[in-house]
Write a protein that holds these residues in place. Structure first.
Motif, PDB file in Angstrom:
ATOM      1  N   HIS A 198      26.397  62.584  38.529  1.00 23.78           N
ATOM      2  CA  HIS A 198      26.829  61.461  37.846  1.00 23.78           C
ATOM      3  C   HIS A 198      27.939  61.569  36.875  1.00 23.78           C
ATOM      4  O   HIS A 198      28.947  61.090  37.143  1.00 23.78           O
ATOM      5  CB  HIS A 198      25.857  60.554  37.246  1.00 23.78           C
ATOM      6  CG  HIS A 198      26.440  59.109  36.496  1.00 23.78           C
ATOM      7  ND1 HIS A 198      25.690  58.195  37.050  1.00 23.78           N
ATOM      8  CD2 HIS A 198      27.073  58.768  35.762  1.00 23.78           C
ATOM      9  CE1 HIS A 198      26.171  56.852  36.447  1.00 23.78           C
ATOM     10  NE2 HIS A 198      27.289  57.419  35.424  1.00 23.78           N
ATOM     11  N   HIS A 202      32.428  61.091  37.259  1.00 21.44           N
ATOM     12  CA  HIS A 202      33.205  60.265  36.147  1.00 21.44           C
ATOM     13  C   HIS A 202      34.668  61.114  35.797  1.00 21.44           C
ATOM     14  O   HIS A 202      35.523  60.524  35.403  1.00 21.44           O
ATOM     15  CB  HIS A 202      32.371  59.954  34.766  1.00 21.44           C
ATOM     16  CG  HIS A 202      31.656  58.912  34.976  1.00 21.44           C
ATOM     17  ND1 HIS A 202      31.907  57.786  35.678  1.00 21.44           N
ATOM     18  CD2 HIS A 202      30.485  58.538  34.398  1.00 21.44           C
ATOM     19  CE1 HIS A 202      30.999  56.763  35.372  1.00 21.44           C
ATOM     20  NE2 HIS A 202      29.966  57.396  34.606  1.00 21.44           N
ATOM     21  N   HIS A 208      32.324  52.456  36.677  1.00 22.00           N
ATOM     22  CA  HIS A 208      31.392  52.596  37.650  1.00 22.00           C
ATOM     23  C   HIS A 208      31.830  51.557  38.967  1.00 22.00           C
ATOM     24  O   HIS A 208      31.045  50.724  39.335  1.00 22.00           O
ATOM     25  CB  HIS A 208      29.842  52.014  37.100  1.00 22.00           C
ATOM     26  CG  HIS A 208      29.457  52.900  36.114  1.00 22.00           C
ATOM     27  ND1 HIS A 208      29.218  52.651  34.977  1.00 22.00           N
ATOM     28  CD2 HIS A 208      28.927  54.119  36.207  1.00 22.00           C
ATOM     29  CE1 HIS A 208      28.600  53.765  34.231  1.00 22.00           C
ATOM     30  NE2 HIS A 208      28.534  54.534  35.065  1.00 22.00           N
ATOM     31  N   PHE A 212      33.324  55.135  42.650  1.00 20.10           N
ATOM     32  CA  PHE A 212      32.421  56.055  41.919  1.00 20.10           C
ATOM     33  C   PHE A 212      31.218  56.305  42.532  1.00 20.10           C
ATOM     34  O   PHE A 212      30.820  57.558  42.603  1.00 20.10           O
ATOM     35  CB  PHE A 212      32.469  55.392  40.224  1.00 20.10           C
ATOM     36  CG  PHE A 212      31.503  56.129  39.743  1.00 20.10           C
ATOM     37  CD1 PHE A 212      31.566  57.588  38.857  1.00 20.10           C
ATOM     38  CD2 PHE A 212      30.003  55.701  39.606  1.00 20.10           C
ATOM     39  CE1 PHE A 212      30.557  58.091  38.347  1.00 20.10           C
ATOM     40  CE2 PHE A 212      29.171  56.456  39.072  1.00 20.10           C
ATOM     41  CZ  PHE A 212      29.258  57.802  38.361  1.00 20.10           C
TER      42      PHE A 212
HETATM   43 ZN   LIG Z   1      28.239  56.421  34.299  1.00 20.09          ZN
END
Ligand SMILES: [Zn+2]
Length: 241
Positions: A198, A202, A208, A212
């Protein structure tokens, strides 16, 4: 909507969609959600919730037990501690009762026990040794995983920091610094991997957005399952040591 069951108020929300079955779920905040097919009436839904009321009340009690505690728990023999998804029983050893060498390490995992070696067994010393060990393990494991996922992702990383955060599992800054909560070393590896991936995604998308999440799904197709574990059990891991 709500019903009464044995003097308790059960409040629930309903989402109706083109599904075929009814599902009742409770989230960690004890909110109850009923997912139902569109053709079912609210009266019918209420009857089903009433039938399930016993289960709901039981489940709510269970969840209440796992709410984060305000006071730090004592670090004493027998305390349960987590490491990579497995529970271990804390065993505190002092110089006096350990005649044989422990290869210089202050913390050791063996046969379901997490052994902490100390001079005198005082709680502050136990905590210090334990935290140092958790930080080291978290740092080593996370760096390894970042390296592993970067074989494909190939995103430059400025710095990896292991932090003590109360409510976040990780973060990524615009300077390409990756920060991780040391507590992810307590979670199962699949879950910790999700946090790593996760934050690494980024590095490509500092938001988000759907892009993504596509990136995350491209690396971990079952990321939703992993995230669910974190939502359900994360609070337990966030408890103070
Ligand atoms: Zn995040």
């Amino acid at each position: 909507m709500n019903i009464r069951y044995e003097g308790e108020n059960i409040e629930y929300s309903v989402i109706q969609s083109r599904r075929k079955t009814i599902a009742i779920s409770i989230d960690p905040h004890q909110k109850i959600l009923v997912k139902a097919p569109v053709q079912i009436s609210h009266d019918e839904i209420q009857k089903i919730v009433e039938k399930k009321a016993g289960w709901i009340v039981k489940k709510r009690k269970e969840l209440a037990k796992y709410q984060p505690q305000k006071e730090p728990q004592e670090l004493a023999d027998g305390r349960q501690l987590w490491y990579q998804g497995n529970p271990y029983v804390l065993q505190i050893l002092t110089k006096a009762d350990t005649k044989q060498e422990n290869s210089g390490r202050n913390v050791e995992l063996s046969a379901g026990k997490l052994k902490v070696y100390t001079e005198q067994g005082q709680e502050a010393e136990v905590r210090q040794n334990l935290m140092q060990w958790y930080y080291e393990q978290a740092g080593q494991w996370i760096c390894q995983r970042v390296e592993h996922y970067n074989e494909d992702l190939k995103e430059p990383v400025n710095r990896i920091c292991i932090k003590d955060q109360k409510s976040r599992w990780g973060s990524c800054s615009s300077k390409r610094n990756l920060n991780f909560n040391w507590r992810i070393i307590m979670a199962p590896k699949e879950v910790a991997d999700y946090v790593v991936v996760h934050e690494m995604c980024h590095l490509r998308h500092l938001n988000h957005s759907p892009e993504f999440w596509r990136e995350v799904a491209g690396i971990l197709p079952d990321y939703k399952e992993r995230r669910k574990w974190l939502r359900e059990h994360g609070a337990e891991l966030m408890k103070k040591i």
